[in-house]
Design an enzyme around this catalytic site. Structure first.
Site, PDB file in Angstrom:
ATOM      1  N   GLY A 105       0.835  -1.193   0.000  1.00  0.00           N
ATOM      2  CA  GLY A 105       0.000   0.000   0.000  1.00  0.00           C
ATOM      3  C   GLY A 105       0.865   1.236   0.000  1.00  0.00           C
ATOM      4  N   CYS A 132       5.276  -6.248   1.644  1.00  0.00           N
ATOM      5  CA  CYS A 132       5.589  -4.820   1.550  1.00  0.00           C
ATOM      6  C   CYS A 132       4.914  -4.052   2.698  1.00  0.00           C
ATOM      7  CB  CYS A 132       5.192  -4.308   0.170  1.00  0.00           C
ATOM      8  SG  CYS A 132       5.940  -2.744  -0.245  1.00  0.00           S
ATOM      9  N   TYR A 133       3.960  -3.182   2.400  1.00  0.00           N
ATOM     10  CA  TYR A 133       3.279  -2.476   3.490  1.00  0.00           C
ATOM     11  C   TYR A 133       2.658  -3.476   4.473  1.00  0.00           C
ATOM     12  CZ  TYR A 133       0.123   0.690   5.982  1.00  0.00           C
ATOM     13  OH  TYR A 133      -0.519   1.405   6.954  1.00  0.00           O
ATOM     14  N   HIS A 220       8.146  -7.999  -3.629  1.00  0.00           N
ATOM     15  CA  HIS A 220       6.882  -8.414  -4.242  1.00  0.00           C
ATOM     16  C   HIS A 220       7.007  -9.769  -4.933  1.00  0.00           C
ATOM     17  CE1 HIS A 220       4.565  -4.695  -3.641  1.00  0.00           C
ATOM     18  NE2 HIS A 220       5.772  -4.163  -3.579  1.00  0.00           N
ATOM     19  N   GLU A 222       4.659 -11.403  -6.253  1.00  0.00           N
ATOM     20  CA  GLU A 222       3.659 -11.516  -7.315  1.00  0.00           C
ATOM     21  C   GLU A 222       4.166 -11.008  -8.662  1.00  0.00           C
ATOM     22  OE1 GLU A 222       3.690  -9.478  -4.791  1.00  0.00           O
ATOM     23  OE2 GLU A 222       2.802  -7.531  -5.219  1.00  0.00           O
ATOM     24  N   SER A 274     -20.871  -8.444 -28.482  1.00  0.00           N
ATOM     25  CA  SER A 274     -20.061  -7.681 -29.431  1.00  0.00           C
ATOM     26  C   SER A 274     -18.977  -8.561 -30.019  1.00  0.00           C
ATOM     27  CB  SER A 274     -19.383  -6.529 -28.702  1.00  0.00           C
ATOM     28  OG  SER A 274     -18.423  -7.054 -27.807  1.00  0.00           O
ATOM     29  N   GLY A 275     -18.811  -9.739 -29.429  1.00  0.00           N
ATOM     30  CA  GLY A 275     -17.705 -10.577 -29.863  1.00  0.00           C
ATOM     31  C   GLY A 275     -16.514 -10.457 -28.931  1.00  0.00           C
ATOM     32  N   GLY A 276     -16.544  -9.486 -28.043  1.00  0.00           N
ATOM     33  CA  GLY A 276     -15.502  -9.363 -27.017  1.00  0.00           C
ATOM     34  C   GLY A 276     -15.571 -10.595 -26.130  1.00  0.00           C
ATOM     35  N   VAL A 277     -14.440 -10.952 -25.544  1.00  0.00           N
ATOM     36  CA  VAL A 277     -14.375 -12.236 -24.852  1.00  0.00           C
ATOM     37  C   VAL A 277     -15.286 -12.284 -23.616  1.00  0.00           C
ATOM     38  CG1 VAL A 277     -12.302 -11.603 -23.547  1.00  0.00           C
ATOM     39  CG2 VAL A 277     -12.811 -14.003 -23.919  1.00  0.00           C
ATOM     40  N   ASP A 278     -15.493 -11.163 -22.944  1.00  0.00           N
ATOM     41  CA  ASP A 278     -16.288 -11.208 -21.710  1.00  0.00           C
ATOM     42  C   ASP A 278     -17.765 -11.500 -21.999  1.00  0.00           C
ATOM     43  OD1 ASP A 278     -13.881 -10.425 -20.745  1.00  0.00           O
ATOM     44  OD2 ASP A 278     -14.466  -8.368 -20.316  1.00  0.00           O
ATOM     45  N   SER A 279     -18.353 -10.682 -22.866  1.00  0.00           N
ATOM     46  CA  SER A 279     -19.775 -10.914 -23.135  1.00  0.00           C
ATOM     47  C   SER A 279     -19.962 -12.252 -23.834  1.00  0.00           C
ATOM     48  CB  SER A 279     -20.368  -9.778 -23.970  1.00  0.00           C
ATOM     49  OG  SER A 279     -19.757  -9.723 -25.239  1.00  0.00           O
ATOM     50  N   LYS A 419      -9.649 -11.738 -16.016  1.00  0.00           N
ATOM     51  CA  LYS A 419      -9.702 -11.830 -17.479  1.00  0.00           C
ATOM     52  C   LYS A 419      -9.035 -13.096 -18.029  1.00  0.00           C
ATOM     53  CE  LYS A 419     -10.390  -9.244 -21.308  1.00  0.00           C
ATOM     54  NZ  LYS A 419     -11.582  -8.410 -21.512  1.00  0.00           N
TER      55      LYS A 419
END
Ligand code: XMP
Length: 564
Positions: A105, A132-133, A220, A222, A274-279, A419
């Site tokens: 943070g 870290c923090y 870190h 990650e 729309s063809g986007g991966v999420d929808s 994602k």
């Protein structure tokens, strides 16, 4: 003080935070079109999945990489969720987590109003890893000494493991590299703790109290520039917290299908596509759950890329057998865009018109009472969480609002997924690679890539053709997935050229290709010269109305990815 923003060159390849692109200046309405999804304000809380019986809770102290910590833990096959540091301890205890991780943070533990760590958290009998923090807050709370370091450490830093490295670092190389981002340091570990490592600016760069199950690292794990980061996380998760590898994104499919069925019953469901991966993934999941009760609506505003609408229709209607309404609204959008040159005005018109068309289609489906949305976990976090006492981190507008009187209940089957996890689910559901790996595309589409002039059919056709050539060559060179985005821009200016025996007076096309981890910063992609040559020749020879090709070599910041 920790974690200032990294310069793009430091960030390249180093971290992979999953924040959704934030689009300064993009209107809410315009962004609604990105995934073709109308939206909703409030979303219902989602229970953690059954497959997450062993969960790790990451408490967010405002760190830049907090989401990334949760993602990395999930990559280890352990389900992780992010909660604000202020979540009441009894609520955390009620979740019976297997382990807690305290994130980094920006604050200094000794500053007034700094996020404090409730010491009861350290008494839950659950292993805790402070990063870290998070380590500084733990050290501060338990009587260690935290103070400003002589010099901050940002970026790659040499770490020296002390003694046998203890339980957390034992067996790892004595000298190793790690990624730091801090100004304060732990000068003395709390009583009862053993210091495990040091770096030039951190006398205590790692420490532990095995007896109490408390562990801290200043660096870190990650971030990919900490080569042993994953190993350290795994050590904590498996050997210290005893978590097994149970989580995989695909493992949620069956469970989500059951939940969707229970939620929807025999009602009708609508989904903007729309063809986007999420929808697309959300729609495919809902379709698996309720089949023909789902109707997808694809609004073709004429600002899509070449063959994009056809590809979506083919994948959904022909391949998956989904009921799909394909609305050809090109004329409508072009008519409303006539004479408009101002970027924000364009965005607004496109966003509003999209909502209008979607609304009309939705009203035709009289019985639809549920609306599918591709909301992701990053959206949930950034909008303030799932009702776990989360403070709003920032309100998220990746999907703009449909009018409230449409009165839908929401189905949001991706609320728990990042994602990259959505991509795994999409692949598992059989969506074609073209959709699964599609580069992000702005809601207002090609409309914001015709800059400095009106959006006309002629210019759209030129841009679409040029863009198709670029994509084709980039795919052929095997670079498509490496690039965050690659596209063409058409500035509305004409320049002189000579073709055949005559002078031409035609548009230039600008190639924009960037690498990025999250769209917040980006670097221009060093495309090979021979590829650029092929693209340039082909665009000039094959696309009428273009006599010049230029390459955008600006990074973000100070430029943005899109030109408008
Ligand atoms: P910039 O141009 O701000 O873009 O560097 C960052 C990311 O956001 C996308 N973008 C948009 N997406 N509506 C959207 O849905 C918009 O108006 C918009 N403008 C930019 C852009 O493609 C990039 O991925």
């Amino acid at each position: 003080m920790t974690e200032p923003t990294l310069a793009p060159d430091q960030e390249e390849g180093a971290i992979r935070p999953d924040r959704q692109p934030e689009v300064p200046g993009a209107s809410t309405a315009a962004r609604a079109v990105t995934e073709g999804e109308p939206a909703s304000p409030a979303a219902a809380a989602v229970e953690p999945p059954e497959s997450a019986r062993e969960e790790v809770l990451v408490l967010d102290f405002g760190g830049q990489y907090s989401q990334l910590i949760a993602r990395r833990i999930r990559e280890c096959g352990v389900y992780a969720e992010l909660l604000p540091y202020s979540t009441p301890v009894d609520r955390i205890a009620a979740r019976s987590p297997r382990a807690l991780v305290l994130s980094g943070g920006p604050a200094s533990v000794y500053a007034e109003g700094a996020p404090a760590l409730p010491t009861e958290l350290l008494e839950l009998g659950v292993p805790v890893l402070g990063i870290c923090y998070g380590m500084q807050a733990m050290a501060h709370a338990l009587g260690g000494r935290v103070e400003a370091a002589e010099a901050g450490e940002f970026g790659r830093t040499r770490l020296e493991v002390a003694g046998d490295g203890g339980r957390l670092l034992g067996g790892l190389p004595t000298e190793q590299q790690c990624w730091m981002s801090h100004r304060d340091c732990v000068r003395e570990a709390p009583p009862g703790f053993v210091a495990l490592a040091a770096s030039p600016g951190s006398p205590v760069a790692a420490c532990e109290s095995v007896e109490r199950g408390l562990y801290g690292i200043q660096f870190h794990p990650e971030v990919v520039h900490t080569p042993y980061g994953t190993q350290i996380l795994e050590r904590f998760l498996r050997e210290i917290a005893g978590c097994e590898e149970r989580w995989s994104p695909a493992s949620v499919i069956d469970e989500q299908v059951e939940r969707i069925r229970a939620q929807v019953g025999d009602a009708e469901v609508i989904c903007g596509l729309s063809g986007g991966v999420d929808s697309a993934t959300a729609a495919a999941l809902v379709h698996r759950a309720v089949g023909d009760q789902l109707t997808c609506v694809l609004v073709d505003h004429g600002l899509m890329r070449k063959n994009e609408a056809e590809q979506v229709v083919h994948a959904f209607r022909d391949e998956l057998g989904v009921k799909l309404v394909h609305v050809d609204a090109q004329d409508r959008f072009l008519a409303r865009l006539a004479g408009v040159t101002e970027p924000e005005a364009k965005r607004k018109i496109i966003g509003e018109e999209f909502i209008r068309v979607f609304e009309e289609e939705a009203r035709k489906l009289k019985d639809a009472s549920f609306l599918v949305q591709g909301t992701l976990y990053s959206d949930v976090i950034e909008s303030g969480g799932d009702g776990n006492g989360a403070a709003t981190i920032k309100s998220h507008h990746n999907v703009g609002g449909l009018p409230e009187d449409l009165d839908f209940d929401l189905v949001e089957p991706l609320r728990l997924l990042f994602k990259d996890e959505v991509r795994a689910v999409a692949t598992e559901l059989g969506l074609p690679d073209r959709i699964v790996w599609r580069q992000p595309f702005p809601g207002p589409g090609l409309g914001i890539r015709i800059v400095g002039g009106e959006v006309t059919r002629e210019r759209l056709d030129i841009l679409r053709e040029a863009d198709a050539i670029l994509q084709e060559e980039i795919r052929a060179a095997g670079l498509y997935r490496e690039l965050w985005q690659s596209f063409c821009v058409l500035p509305v200016v004409r320049s002189v050229g000579v073709q055949g025996d005559g002078r031409t007076y035609a548009y230039p096309i600008v190639i924009r290709a960037v690498t990025s981890e999250d769209a917040m910063t980006a670097d221009w992609a060093r495309l090979p010269y021979d590829l650029l040559e092929r693209v340039s020749n082909r665009i000039i020879n094959e696309v009428q109305g273009v006599n010049r090709v230029a390459l955008d070599i600006s990074s973000k910041p100070p430029a943005t990815i899109e030109w408008e």
